[in-house]
Write a protein that holds these residues in place. Structure first.
Motif, short mmCIF file in Angstrom:
data_model
loop_
_atom_site.label_atom_id
_atom_site.label_comp_id
_atom_site.label_asym_id
_atom_site.label_seq_id
_atom_site.Cartn_x
_atom_site.Cartn_y
_atom_site.Cartn_z
N ALA A 52 -8.28 31.71 17.31
CA ALA A 52 -9.50 32.31 16.77
C ALA A 52 -9.19 33.49 15.84
O ALA A 52 -9.80 33.63 14.78
N TYR A 53 -8.22 34.32 16.20
CA TYR A 53 -7.89 35.48 15.37
C TYR A 53 -7.22 35.07 14.06
O TYR A 53 -7.48 35.68 13.01
N VAL A 54 -6.40 34.04 14.10
CA VAL A 54 -5.78 33.53 12.88
C VAL A 54 -6.86 32.98 11.95
O VAL A 54 -6.84 33.21 10.74
N MET A 55 -7.82 32.26 12.53
CA MET A 55 -8.92 31.72 11.73
C MET A 55 -9.77 32.84 11.15
O MET A 55 -10.22 32.76 10.00
N ARG A 148 -16.92 41.26 10.66
CA ARG A 148 -17.78 40.14 11.03
C ARG A 148 -16.98 39.00 11.67
O ARG A 148 -17.32 38.49 12.73
N PHE A 149 -15.91 38.59 11.03
CA PHE A 149 -15.14 37.45 11.51
C PHE A 149 -14.31 37.79 12.75
O PHE A 149 -14.16 36.95 13.64
N PHE A 150 -13.77 39.00 12.84
CA PHE A 150 -12.95 39.35 13.99
C PHE A 150 -13.78 39.61 15.24
O PHE A 150 -13.32 39.33 16.35
N VAL A 151 -15.00 40.12 15.09
CA VAL A 151 -15.88 40.25 16.27
C VAL A 151 -16.21 38.86 16.80
O VAL A 151 -16.16 38.62 18.01
N LEU A 152 -16.51 37.95 15.91
CA LEU A 152 -16.77 36.58 16.31
C LEU A 152 -15.54 35.96 16.98
O LEU A 152 -15.65 35.32 18.03
N ALA A 153 -14.37 36.19 16.41
CA ALA A 153 -13.12 35.66 16.99
C ALA A 153 -12.87 36.26 18.37
O ALA A 153 -12.46 35.54 19.29
#
Length: 193
Positions: A52-55, A148-153
């Motif tokens: 998830a973090y890589v994505m 935004r993306f890292f909170v989601l990850a």
């Protein structure tokens, strides 16, 4: 139909070209495409929570890169392509107010709108049109989109299995809620910008 699309995204997470597809969506969404990368990021992260973090990192890089294209459209092509895209999304009469706001609130506009469901391409194109400082635009875009993306990850990595079960059980409800959030974001952008 939703189930097939969801299953396709889950299956795509295990394919060699998955990251390129995710990156292409994130890139396009920041400059001209109406579909946010979350549509692929969420199911792909549910399928592979350990990545998830890589994505999220890949989405951030692609989104900021796409933002540079949006910035270039606003700076170099606003009279043709940029104005057409802004009008296509219904923001034509709001551009001047948005441009004026950049003189005082540019950093906050980029940071806050980069976190919301308001289409980010509006921010990127208008940033170029307003001739906002490119270096600051890049820094604030990295902060906003990365957050935004890292909170989601983080949420998908931590609660991946429970979230996957919960989402799959009520997929239609979650898609409807997600679509409603995007629509509310667009409506808010029309009246708040």
């Amino acid at each position: 139909m939703l189930r097939r699309l969801y299953d396709w995204c889950i299956g795509a997470a295990h394919k060699p070209h998955a990251m390129w597809m995710l990156g292409a969506i994130a890139f396009a969404e920041s400059s001209f495409f109406p579909v946010p990368p979350d549509v692929m990021l969420i199911p792909m992260s549910l399928a592979r929570p350990q990545r998830a973090y890589v994505m999220a990192l890949w989405c951030t890089v692609a989104s900021v890169s796409g933002g540079l294209l949006g910035y270039a459209i606003g700076a170099l092509l606003y009279d043709s392509v940029g104005a057409w895209l802004i009008h296509l999304y219904g923001y034509g009469n709001k551009v001047e107010a948005f441009r004026t706001a950049y003189a005082q609130w540019g950093a906050w506009i980029i940071l806050l709108k980069g976190l919301t469901p308001i289409p980010y391409k509006i921010v990127t194109i208008t940033s170029g049109f307003a001739n906002y400082n490119l270096g600051l635009f890049i820094v604030f875009s990295i902060i906003a989109r990365g957050t935004r993306f890292f909170v989601l990850a983080f949420l998908l990595h931590r609660y991946g299995e429970q979230a996957r079960h919960f989402i799959e059980k009520r997929l239609g409800l979650w898609v409807t809620l997600g679509a409603a959030v995007v629509v509310i974001g667009i409506v808010a952008a029309l009246y708040l910008i």
